[in-house]
Design an enzyme around this catalytic site. Structure first.
Site, PDB file in Angstrom:
ATOM      1  N   HIS A  17       0.839  -1.205   0.000  1.00  0.00           N
ATOM      2  CA  HIS A  17       0.000   0.000   0.000  1.00  0.00           C
ATOM      3  C   HIS A  17       0.875   1.257   0.000  1.00  0.00           C
ATOM      4  O   HIS A  17       0.618   2.207  -0.736  1.00  0.00           O
ATOM      5  CB  HIS A  17      -0.891   0.065   1.251  1.00  0.00           C
ATOM      6  CG  HIS A  17      -1.962  -0.979   1.333  1.00  0.00           C
ATOM      7  ND1 HIS A  17      -2.119  -1.784   2.436  1.00  0.00           N
ATOM      8  CD2 HIS A  17      -2.943  -1.342   0.469  1.00  0.00           C
ATOM      9  CE1 HIS A  17      -3.158  -2.588   2.247  1.00  0.00           C
ATOM     10  NE2 HIS A  17      -3.671  -2.352   1.065  1.00  0.00           N
ATOM     11  N   LYS A  41     -16.110  -6.718   4.437  1.00  0.00           N
ATOM     12  CA  LYS A  41     -15.081  -7.513   5.112  1.00  0.00           C
ATOM     13  C   LYS A  41     -15.176  -7.319   6.613  1.00  0.00           C
ATOM     14  O   LYS A  41     -15.362  -6.201   7.083  1.00  0.00           O
ATOM     15  CB  LYS A  41     -13.686  -7.063   4.662  1.00  0.00           C
ATOM     16  CG  LYS A  41     -13.407  -7.256   3.182  1.00  0.00           C
ATOM     17  CD  LYS A  41     -11.998  -6.781   2.857  1.00  0.00           C
ATOM     18  CE  LYS A  41     -11.657  -6.948   1.394  1.00  0.00           C
ATOM     19  NZ  LYS A  41     -10.357  -6.345   1.042  1.00  0.00           N
ATOM     20  N   ARG A  90      -2.407  -6.173  -8.458  1.00  0.00           N
ATOM     21  CA  ARG A  90      -1.408  -7.226  -8.259  1.00  0.00           C
ATOM     22  C   ARG A  90      -1.590  -8.287  -9.335  1.00  0.00           C
ATOM     23  O   ARG A  90      -1.416  -8.022 -10.500  1.00  0.00           O
ATOM     24  CB  ARG A  90      -1.531  -7.829  -6.852  1.00  0.00           C
ATOM     25  CG  ARG A  90      -0.971  -6.930  -5.768  1.00  0.00           C
ATOM     26  CD  ARG A  90      -1.533  -7.279  -4.425  1.00  0.00           C
ATOM     27  NE  ARG A  90      -2.977  -7.119  -4.432  1.00  0.00           N
ATOM     28  CZ  ARG A  90      -3.751  -7.219  -3.364  1.00  0.00           C
ATOM     29  NH1 ARG A  90      -3.235  -7.515  -2.222  1.00  0.00           N
ATOM     30  NH2 ARG A  90      -5.050  -7.025  -3.452  1.00  0.00           N
ATOM     31  N   SER A 128      -3.087  -7.638   2.852  1.00  0.00           N
ATOM     32  CA  SER A 128      -3.344  -7.509   4.289  1.00  0.00           C
ATOM     33  C   SER A 128      -3.739  -8.857   4.870  1.00  0.00           C
ATOM     34  O   SER A 128      -3.350  -9.206   5.991  1.00  0.00           O
ATOM     35  CB  SER A 128      -4.458  -6.493   4.545  1.00  0.00           C
ATOM     36  OG  SER A 128      -4.075  -5.225   4.095  1.00  0.00           O
TER      37      SER A 128
HETATM   38  P1  ADP Z   1      -9.950  -3.190  -0.666  1.00  0.00           P
HETATM   39  O1  ADP Z   1     -10.711  -3.909   0.395  1.00  0.00           O
HETATM   40  O2  ADP Z   1     -10.630  -1.962  -1.186  1.00  0.00           O
HETATM   41  O3  ADP Z   1      -9.423  -4.059  -1.790  1.00  0.00           O
HETATM   42  P2  ADP Z   1      -7.253  -3.149   0.357  1.00  0.00           P
HETATM   43  O4  ADP Z   1      -6.803  -2.446   1.591  1.00  0.00           O
HETATM   44  O5  ADP Z   1      -7.178  -4.638   0.355  1.00  0.00           O
HETATM   45  O6  ADP Z   1      -8.699  -2.610   0.122  1.00  0.00           O
HETATM   46  O7  ADP Z   1      -6.444  -2.607  -0.880  1.00  0.00           O
HETATM   47  C1  ADP Z   1      -6.522  -1.269  -1.288  1.00  0.00           C
HETATM   48  C2  ADP Z   1      -5.910  -1.114  -2.660  1.00  0.00           C
HETATM   49  O8  ADP Z   1      -4.521  -1.398  -2.596  1.00  0.00           O
HETATM   50  C3  ADP Z   1      -6.473  -2.058  -3.717  1.00  0.00           C
HETATM   51  O9  ADP Z   1      -6.496  -1.362  -4.955  1.00  0.00           O
HETATM   52  C4  ADP Z   1      -5.471  -3.171  -3.759  1.00  0.00           C
HETATM   53  O10 ADP Z   1      -5.463  -3.816  -5.009  1.00  0.00           O
HETATM   54  C5  ADP Z   1      -4.178  -2.395  -3.523  1.00  0.00           C
HETATM   55  N1  ADP Z   1      -3.112  -3.219  -2.961  1.00  0.00           N
HETATM   56  C6  ADP Z   1      -3.143  -3.988  -1.868  1.00  0.00           C
HETATM   57  N2  ADP Z   1      -1.971  -4.617  -1.671  1.00  0.00           N
HETATM   58  C7  ADP Z   1      -1.159  -4.239  -2.693  1.00  0.00           C
HETATM   59  C8  ADP Z   1       0.177  -4.561  -3.087  1.00  0.00           C
HETATM   60  N3  ADP Z   1       0.916  -5.435  -2.392  1.00  0.00           N
HETATM   61  N4  ADP Z   1       0.678  -3.973  -4.200  1.00  0.00           N
HETATM   62  C9  ADP Z   1      -0.103  -3.121  -4.914  1.00  0.00           C
HETATM   63  N5  ADP Z   1      -1.360  -2.790  -4.605  1.00  0.00           N
HETATM   64  C10 ADP Z   1      -1.893  -3.334  -3.527  1.00  0.00           C
END
Ligand code: ADP
Length: 160
Positions: A17, A41, A90, A128
């Protein structure tokens, strides 16, 4: 002044992130990280905890502000006067969901663009949920999350 919003659950924020946030502020003048209050979630950390962690680890990055939001993402983006929504991509598995979301958001707000930043290779496997899983079993997550997040996770799972 071009503003982008970067929405997510951030449960908790990872180095993947953070990489997206850093790269987004190099493109836009300001990035508002939007921590989602209501989604489908069940989260490990409360909204306040998630916001506080994101705030704390982005404190040194100029041009970044952190806010929580509830309701429609496009409404939050409008309130922030954003021209774009930033999302990270990803693996192939992200694509279908992100594709659907961006089309729906375009329907709801045609003037708002979704900008996708490709993950850095070293974080391409990082999520996460995998961090929560590893941490809950006492696995080493060093280097994958900011040190403060590592500490909070170890504490939450009773390893500190
Ligand atoms: P959501 O529940 O909206 O998917 P997340 O916190 O899981 O929220 O992720 C927020 C954003 O960050 C999403 O666009 C996700 O694809 C991106 N993201 C999460 N982990 C990574 C990573 N390791 N590399 C690039 N982007 C990521």
């Amino acid at each position: 002044m071009k503003v982008a919003v970067y929405p997510g659950t951030f449960d908790p924020i990872t180095n993947g992130h953070l990489d997206i946030i850093r790269r987004a502020v190099s493109i836009f003048d300001r990035v508002v990280v939007g921590v989602a209050a209501d989604n489908y979630k069940k989260t490990l950390f409360s909204l306040e905890e998630r916001v506080e962690l994101v705030r704390s680890v982005t404190r040194d990055i100029p041009g970044v502000t952190v806010k929580s939001f509830s309701g429609l993402l496009v409404d939050f983006a409008r309130r922030e006067e954003a021209v774009a929504i930033v999302r990270g991509l990803r693996a192939v598995s992200d694509f279908e969901y992100e594709f659907q979301m961006s089309i729906m958001n375009k329907k709801l707000a045609s003037d708002l663009e979704t900008v996708f930043l490709m993950t850095a290779t070293e974080y391409s496997f990082l999520s996460s949920s995998i961090i929560r899983q590893a941490a809950s079993l006492g696995g080493c997550i060093h280097g994958l999350v900011p040190p403060e997040v590592e500490r909070v996770l170890l504490k939450r799972y009773g390893f500190l």
